[in-house]
Design an enzyme around this catalytic site. Sequence first.
Site, PDB file in Angstrom:
ATOM      1  N   LYS A 137       1.999   1.549 -10.303  1.00 30.24           N
ATOM      2  CA  LYS A 137       2.027   1.320  -8.850  1.00 30.24           C
ATOM      3  C   LYS A 137       0.640   1.203  -8.244  1.00 30.24           C
ATOM      4  O   LYS A 137      -0.205   2.082  -8.432  1.00 30.24           O
ATOM      5  CB  LYS A 137       2.777   2.464  -8.164  1.00 30.24           C
ATOM      6  CG  LYS A 137       2.924   2.289  -6.665  1.00 30.24           C
ATOM      7  CD  LYS A 137       3.541   3.508  -6.017  1.00 30.24           C
ATOM      8  CE  LYS A 137       3.494   3.448  -4.506  1.00 30.24           C
ATOM      9  NZ  LYS A 137       2.146   3.324  -3.941  1.00 30.24           N
ATOM     10  N   LYS A 175       4.376  13.513  -7.385  1.00 31.68           N
ATOM     11  CA  LYS A 175       3.229  13.937  -6.566  1.00 31.68           C
ATOM     12  C   LYS A 175       2.637  15.248  -7.088  1.00 31.68           C
ATOM     13  O   LYS A 175       1.417  15.408  -7.130  1.00 31.68           O
ATOM     14  CB  LYS A 175       3.636  14.068  -5.101  1.00 31.68           C
ATOM     15  CG  LYS A 175       3.808  12.685  -4.482  1.00 31.68           C
ATOM     16  CD  LYS A 175       3.840  12.708  -2.979  1.00 31.68           C
ATOM     17  CE  LYS A 175       3.702  11.273  -2.452  1.00 31.68           C
ATOM     18  NZ  LYS A 175       4.376  11.063  -1.184  1.00 31.68           N
ATOM     19  N   LYS A 226      -2.466   3.003  -1.926  1.00 34.05           N
ATOM     20  CA  LYS A 226      -3.612   3.128  -1.009  1.00 34.05           C
ATOM     21  C   LYS A 226      -4.536   4.241  -1.464  1.00 34.05           C
ATOM     22  O   LYS A 226      -5.741   4.139  -1.367  1.00 34.05           O
ATOM     23  CB  LYS A 226      -3.120   3.506   0.396  1.00 34.05           C
ATOM     24  CG  LYS A 226      -2.572   2.388   1.209  1.00 34.05           C
ATOM     25  CD  LYS A 226      -2.536   2.836   2.679  1.00 34.05           C
ATOM     26  CE  LYS A 226      -1.284   2.332   3.374  1.00 34.05           C
ATOM     27  NZ  LYS A 226      -0.146   3.266   3.229  1.00 34.05           N
TER      28      LYS A 226
HETATM   29  P1  ATP Z   1      -0.244   6.172  -0.496  1.00 36.92           P
HETATM   30  O1  ATP Z   1      -0.857   5.981  -1.874  1.00 36.92           O
HETATM   31  O2  ATP Z   1      -1.167   6.804   0.465  1.00 36.92           O
HETATM   32  O3  ATP Z   1       1.117   6.814  -0.503  1.00 36.92           O
HETATM   33  P2  ATP Z   1       0.961   3.568  -0.478  1.00 36.92           P
HETATM   34  O4  ATP Z   1       0.159   2.458  -0.989  1.00 36.92           O
HETATM   35  O5  ATP Z   1       2.004   4.156  -1.369  1.00 36.92           O
HETATM   36  O6  ATP Z   1      -0.045   4.690   0.058  1.00 36.92           O
HETATM   37  P3  ATP Z   1       2.705   3.819   1.783  1.00 36.92           P
HETATM   38  O7  ATP Z   1       2.179   3.841   3.181  1.00 36.92           O
HETATM   39  O8  ATP Z   1       3.107   5.109   1.147  1.00 36.92           O
HETATM   40  O9  ATP Z   1       1.608   3.078   0.879  1.00 36.92           O
HETATM   41  O10 ATP Z   1       3.920   2.815   1.701  1.00 36.92           O
HETATM   42  C1  ATP Z   1       4.090   1.739   2.632  1.00 36.92           C
HETATM   43  C2  ATP Z   1       5.136   0.785   2.112  1.00 36.92           C
HETATM   44  O11 ATP Z   1       4.593   0.020   1.022  1.00 36.92           O
HETATM   45  C3  ATP Z   1       6.384   1.473   1.566  1.00 36.92           C
HETATM   46  O12 ATP Z   1       7.500   0.677   1.905  1.00 36.92           O
HETATM   47  C4  ATP Z   1       6.166   1.463   0.070  1.00 36.92           C
HETATM   48  O13 ATP Z   1       7.381   1.504  -0.645  1.00 36.92           O
HETATM   49  C5  ATP Z   1       5.457   0.134  -0.101  1.00 36.92           C
HETATM   50  N1  ATP Z   1       4.611   0.122  -1.304  1.00 36.92           N
HETATM   51  C6  ATP Z   1       3.562   0.935  -1.552  1.00 36.92           C
HETATM   52  N2  ATP Z   1       2.990   0.637  -2.727  1.00 36.92           N
HETATM   53  C7  ATP Z   1       3.720  -0.405  -3.250  1.00 36.92           C
HETATM   54  C8  ATP Z   1       3.612  -1.180  -4.450  1.00 36.92           C
HETATM   55  N3  ATP Z   1       2.671  -0.935  -5.350  1.00 36.92           N
HETATM   56  N4  ATP Z   1       4.514  -2.165  -4.652  1.00 36.92           N
HETATM   57  C9  ATP Z   1       5.481  -2.419  -3.739  1.00 36.92           C
HETATM   58  N5  ATP Z   1       5.620  -1.729  -2.584  1.00 36.92           N
HETATM   59  C10 ATP Z   1       4.746  -0.738  -2.327  1.00 36.92           C
HETATM   60 MG    MG Z   2       3.049   5.965  -0.735  1.00 42.91          MG
END
Ligand code: ATP
Ligand code: MG
Length: 331
Positions: A192, A113, A195
């Site tokens: 990855k 991060k 969001k």
């Molecule tokens: P941000 O970028 O804001 O952190 P994010 O997409 O990482 O958003 P989170 O809310 O942090 O989403 O994570 C929600 C769930 O989705 C967690 O269990 C995380 O491990 C899973 N997750 C997020 N991105 C992925 C991905 N690319 N592949 C598999 N699991 C994911």
């Molecule tokens: Mg995340």
Amino acid sequence: MKRILTGDRPTYDSFHLGNYIGSLKNRVKLQDEYETYIFIADLHALTTHFDKTADLKENIKGLMLGYLSVGLDPQKVTFFLQSKVPEITELAYILSVLTSRPLIARQPALKEKLDAGEQDTVGLFYYPILMAADILTPRAHLVPVGKDQKSHVEFARDIAVKFNNLYGNVFPIPEPLIGEVPTLPGTDGQSKMGKSLGNAIFLTDSSEEVEKKVMSMYTDPKRIHPTDPGHVEGNPVFTYLDAFGSEADKLQTTNYKLLYSKGQVGDIEVKKYLVKILNNFLDPIRKRRAEYEKQPGLVERILKEGTEKTRLEAQKTLVEVKKAMKIDYFS
Ligand code: ATP
Ligand code: MG
């Protein structure tokens, strides 16, 4: 009944394919077998989005609609809002005094991060401690998460063991449950989908948006002509096909992989096929969301009721914690 705890940051108003395959899918599958608690992690969102708090309300609502639209049943699942259960932050403080500071400083997720330009705040540093408190407050056994969160669940395990050894058995030792695809890559080929990373296909994207995103997706950079042999491994187009195709699509996907690696099919044809697969997968989710959107106040009520229920559980845990630590001075 054993318990599940897991949650999501309201950093956008919808889930993406990675959230689904990494975590939501397991939650839907296990909601009958486990007493499931799912929370919206607004405090965790603040660590990177403290300057975007105006969007939180809409994002929280969007994620609630997302849960229902993928098939999580509010009759079975308890949904709650992290900031409305202050016992979590209280427990986090207690856990923080048991936590080695250098250990937290070394965690790879923090380094990632910071490398990505996030501000080096105390809140960001504290993330794993708060996440351990999220998991331990409802005394969860299982935590369905994507691989990016695995080390945090392991940290929660270690701290639960440490607490139990010091004060007696209050916490079950939580286990991570990683999804079918541990980390779904982004449409840009980054490792990855996220969001907040601008490389996501969202469950709310229209079929046109899905088409636009897929047609401009990263594939195999070494392949210039459709007749060049292509790489299937590490090509997100094929990762998505494997993850979101139905049983009936498997044969055709295998066929495309073979043709692609021999240089007998172009990217465009395979991408068009992926658009169809993704829209077939997303259609029922979109329809369910539209139904729930028509019911004003529904998700707010579900979240409020679940939060109240969780608070009672959280209070019970804090009573146990303080009793075990002999810091229950008076009531
Ligand atoms: P941000 O970028 O804001 O952190 P994010 O997409 O990482 O958003 P989170 O809310 O942090 O989403 O994570 C929600 C769930 O989705 C967690 O269990 C995380 O491990 C899973 N997750 C997020 N991105 C992925 C991905 N690319 N592949 C598999 N699991 C994911
Ligand atoms: Mg995340």
